[in-house]
Design a protein around this motif. Sequence first.
Motif, short mmCIF file in Angstrom:
data_model
loop_
_atom_site.label_atom_id
_atom_site.label_comp_id
_atom_site.label_asym_id
_atom_site.label_seq_id
_atom_site.Cartn_x
_atom_site.Cartn_y
_atom_site.Cartn_z
N VAL A 1 28.58 30.77 55.23
CA VAL A 1 29.74 31.20 54.45
C VAL A 1 29.76 30.46 53.13
O VAL A 1 29.59 29.24 53.07
CB VAL A 1 31.06 30.90 55.22
N GLU A 2 29.97 31.22 52.07
CA GLU A 2 30.24 30.61 50.76
C GLU A 2 31.38 31.38 50.09
O GLU A 2 31.48 32.61 50.21
CB GLU A 2 29.00 30.61 49.88
N LEU A 3 32.27 30.63 49.47
CA LEU A 3 33.43 31.20 48.78
C LEU A 3 33.36 30.82 47.32
O LEU A 3 32.97 29.70 46.96
CB LEU A 3 34.73 30.70 49.41
N GLY A 4 33.74 31.74 46.47
CA GLY A 4 33.67 31.47 45.03
C GLY A 4 34.87 32.00 44.29
O GLY A 4 35.57 32.91 44.75
N TYR A 5 35.10 31.43 43.14
CA TYR A 5 36.15 31.87 42.23
C TYR A 5 35.70 31.55 40.83
O TYR A 5 34.81 30.68 40.61
CB TYR A 5 37.48 31.16 42.54
N LEU B 1 31.30 35.19 28.08
CA LEU B 1 30.86 34.21 29.07
C LEU B 1 31.65 34.34 30.37
O LEU B 1 32.85 34.60 30.38
CB LEU B 1 31.02 32.80 28.50
N ARG B 2 30.92 34.10 31.49
CA ARG B 2 31.55 34.05 32.81
C ARG B 2 31.10 32.78 33.50
O ARG B 2 29.91 32.43 33.48
CB ARG B 2 31.14 35.28 33.63
N ILE B 3 32.04 32.08 34.14
CA ILE B 3 31.74 30.86 34.90
C ILE B 3 32.26 31.05 36.32
O ILE B 3 33.43 31.41 36.52
CB ILE B 3 32.38 29.62 34.25
N ASP B 4 31.37 30.81 37.30
CA ASP B 4 31.75 30.92 38.71
C ASP B 4 31.58 29.57 39.39
O ASP B 4 30.61 28.84 39.12
CB ASP B 4 30.86 31.96 39.41
N PHE B 5 32.50 29.25 40.28
CA PHE B 5 32.45 28.03 41.07
C PHE B 5 32.33 28.42 42.54
O PHE B 5 33.16 29.16 43.06
CB PHE B 5 33.72 27.20 40.84
N PHE B 6 31.28 27.93 43.20
CA PHE B 6 31.01 28.31 44.59
C PHE B 6 31.10 27.09 45.49
O PHE B 6 30.61 26.00 45.14
CB PHE B 6 29.63 28.93 44.73
#
Length: 825
Positions: free
Chosen positions: A783-787, A796-801
């Motif tokens: 399981v991994e969750l991101g926002y 630009l797009r930045i995701d934190f997982f």
Amino acid sequence: MIRNYLFLFLFLICTQSFAQFVVKGKVTDSATGDPIPFASVLLKGSTVGISTDFEGNYILEARSLTDSITVSYLGYITAVKALQQVAEQTVNFQLKPSDFEMEAFVFEAGENPAFEVIRQAVDRKKDFDKREIPAYQTKNYTKIEIDIDHVSEEFTRRKAVQKVTAVLDSIKQLTNDEGEKILPVFFSETLSKYYFRSNPELRKEVVEKTKVTGVGITDGSTTSQITGSAFQEYNFYRNWLSIVGKEFVSPIADGWKQFYDYDLLDSVLVGKDSCYLLKVYPLREQDLAFTGTIWINKETYALKQVDLTIPKEANLNFIERIKIQQEMTPTSAGPLIPTKTRVQIKIGQITPKTAGLLAKFYMSADSIQIGEPQPKSFFNQQVTLSPGYDDATEEFWKDNRQDILTEEEIAVLQMVDTLKRIPIVRFFSEGLKFFGTGYLDVGKIDLGPWPGFFNVNNIEGVRLGMGFRTNIKFSPKWLFSGYMGYGFKDEELKYTASVTRILDRMHWTSISLSTQKEIDQVGLEISSLEGNSVFLAASRFGTLRRPYFSRLHKLNFQREFFKGFLMYSDMSFLKFDPLYDFYYLEKGTGEYKSSFETTEAKFGLRYGRDEVILINDNQRTSLGPLRWPIFDLSYAKGMRWLGGDISYSKLNLYIYQRLNVGMFGVSRYEFDAAKVFGEVPYPIMKNHLGNETLFYTSAAFNTMNFNEFASDQYASLRYRHYFEGFLLNKVPLVKKLKWRGVANANILFGSVNQKNIDNAPTVDPDGNPIETFGRLDPNIPYVELGYGIENIFKFLRIDFFHRITYLDNPGAKPFAVKISGQFIL
């Protein structure tokens, strides 16, 4: 005789006393030149007036004239012009847009009277929604114009642009209200028949005649499929309207009170119908909602006409304005069909040194027929081109177009024809096309793809390559392609060659034969990443992970039996020759093997109920589904008796769907499940794709390492949600930045049969340890969750997982930051 003179005298008196003055003209937008329908035309100081029609025309008759005439319309500055005291005169107006200010309306007591009108219109939506008609067909005319707008002095001082404007100086220049030049780059006209059936909901457009001219347009057949009315669907009886890939809420949506406020302005006569005139505006200026006016029939509460705008305050990039005007006509069955629709999309300058873009769309429909539905097989292909669709003469267009071209549109055509022949324009337009498609059109062949021209990695060193494919100018039935690459470190030649025969373009049927010698990577196979060219190209630089030589020969057949239902099958022969330490224990003998061969037959079914497919040159291109999921079910059989080393079976199910969840945004999910039957080496199993790079990709688990897990049976769900400003639009300081929230959730269940664990030795024949594969616990999912936030600086797009499980694995990273770039509206 006296009686005759008497009658003549009385006739002259009567005609003089009832003599009428006629004032006629056209009202247009000074910035775009487009007509303004529904504008109010009034003799100043009197009650004599009329509204303009959909083309902006008016004819006002009066017994006497005042000294001037005035024109007003919401969103424009009121204009006044002097009148002459003559029997007939023409007075045209060019209204200048005004800054639309949303006002707060205060009602002293009771409910807003506009609410009851909207409530009645929403309650009766099913009575007037055209989707309630079992079947209908119309004859449509579509016109599209695209211009380069905001051509500023700074932009025209560029050398390349000066070469263009110098050639165009001899042509009538088109300008906006600020005196800036407009450069038209595209113009098209299409005559078509449009068919609809409601159960199941299917659509089809048959393009009878089309005329396309534009800068960089080389394949008229592809362009002609998207310039008709099939892609210009604006139905305000839907809760949500899809425009430029975004979902906008209708003013008469079921949840209207959550998005809009209204003001009942007047009761007006539109044609023979008495209508409520309402002003609508969004409760939150950054919501994807409309502002403007709508007319609702006082007797039936049906929409009569709309004039709506999506203002630049909405959470959209680059777009300054989207304007939609529509006129609706009731059918004999009751529901309404839009008979005239005009859309303007104005894209602003990205920087002061660039130019903007203005796109105009006009659609009209007549010859409406309500009847029995066409058979489902009729809708196999959403857009088809009639024989001779592009050979109509100018005389034909003069006789058959539903609306004559204006002087400005004739000038546009002349300018586009001149512009596309200018060498510097052709150079830049072909360059952009080459960058976007990967291929350069050179007569009957295309050269490319450019990501394969140059690579550097630890196996091949510097690698150079070149490829080609034939296009429709070579043949509409045969497609040949080839590619050659050479690595200067491994001194190996790589190649790919294929030939395809298109047997039927209506029920898309093709057969192809291909052969390949290439370097692949376990879990990063070219065949599984063809739709992710950037990630694939990046994976071929640097250190290749578990590389192997792939020698593959394949025979493929596919056929679409009816719309959305495709059958495909292939027979493939693969030799797996590893370039890293790899062994497996052969079933039966227990001998160490370092390479293997497979002979595999595969059969699959794919169904996308509303998937939009275009025939792009000699290839099918999917634009994705609208509402319904896409299903793909396949079965593969590895056969030892036909020369393969391994006997096995594979069963795979894949589901993809795009979900519109209203005010909360848009979601996409992918469900993938498979099982391998039989004893196989791990490269034949599913090697789940990880991502150790800095860059985000939806194709991978973004906190998983490369080759961390493999499974012979698994089920995964990958869920992505785009809030479209739903959360951040409410934050006072952040909303001005137009940032948008995103969320991810990836879940994977998997396991490996004990026999497949046993046939992967951990040491080689000499006793040296070798790397094999990691396994998932059948009872514990990965399981991994991101926002994250997208649309930072509009790019630009930045995701934190966060990795939730398997945190004790060697090299596991509990947290990862990924970046990506994207141009989105």
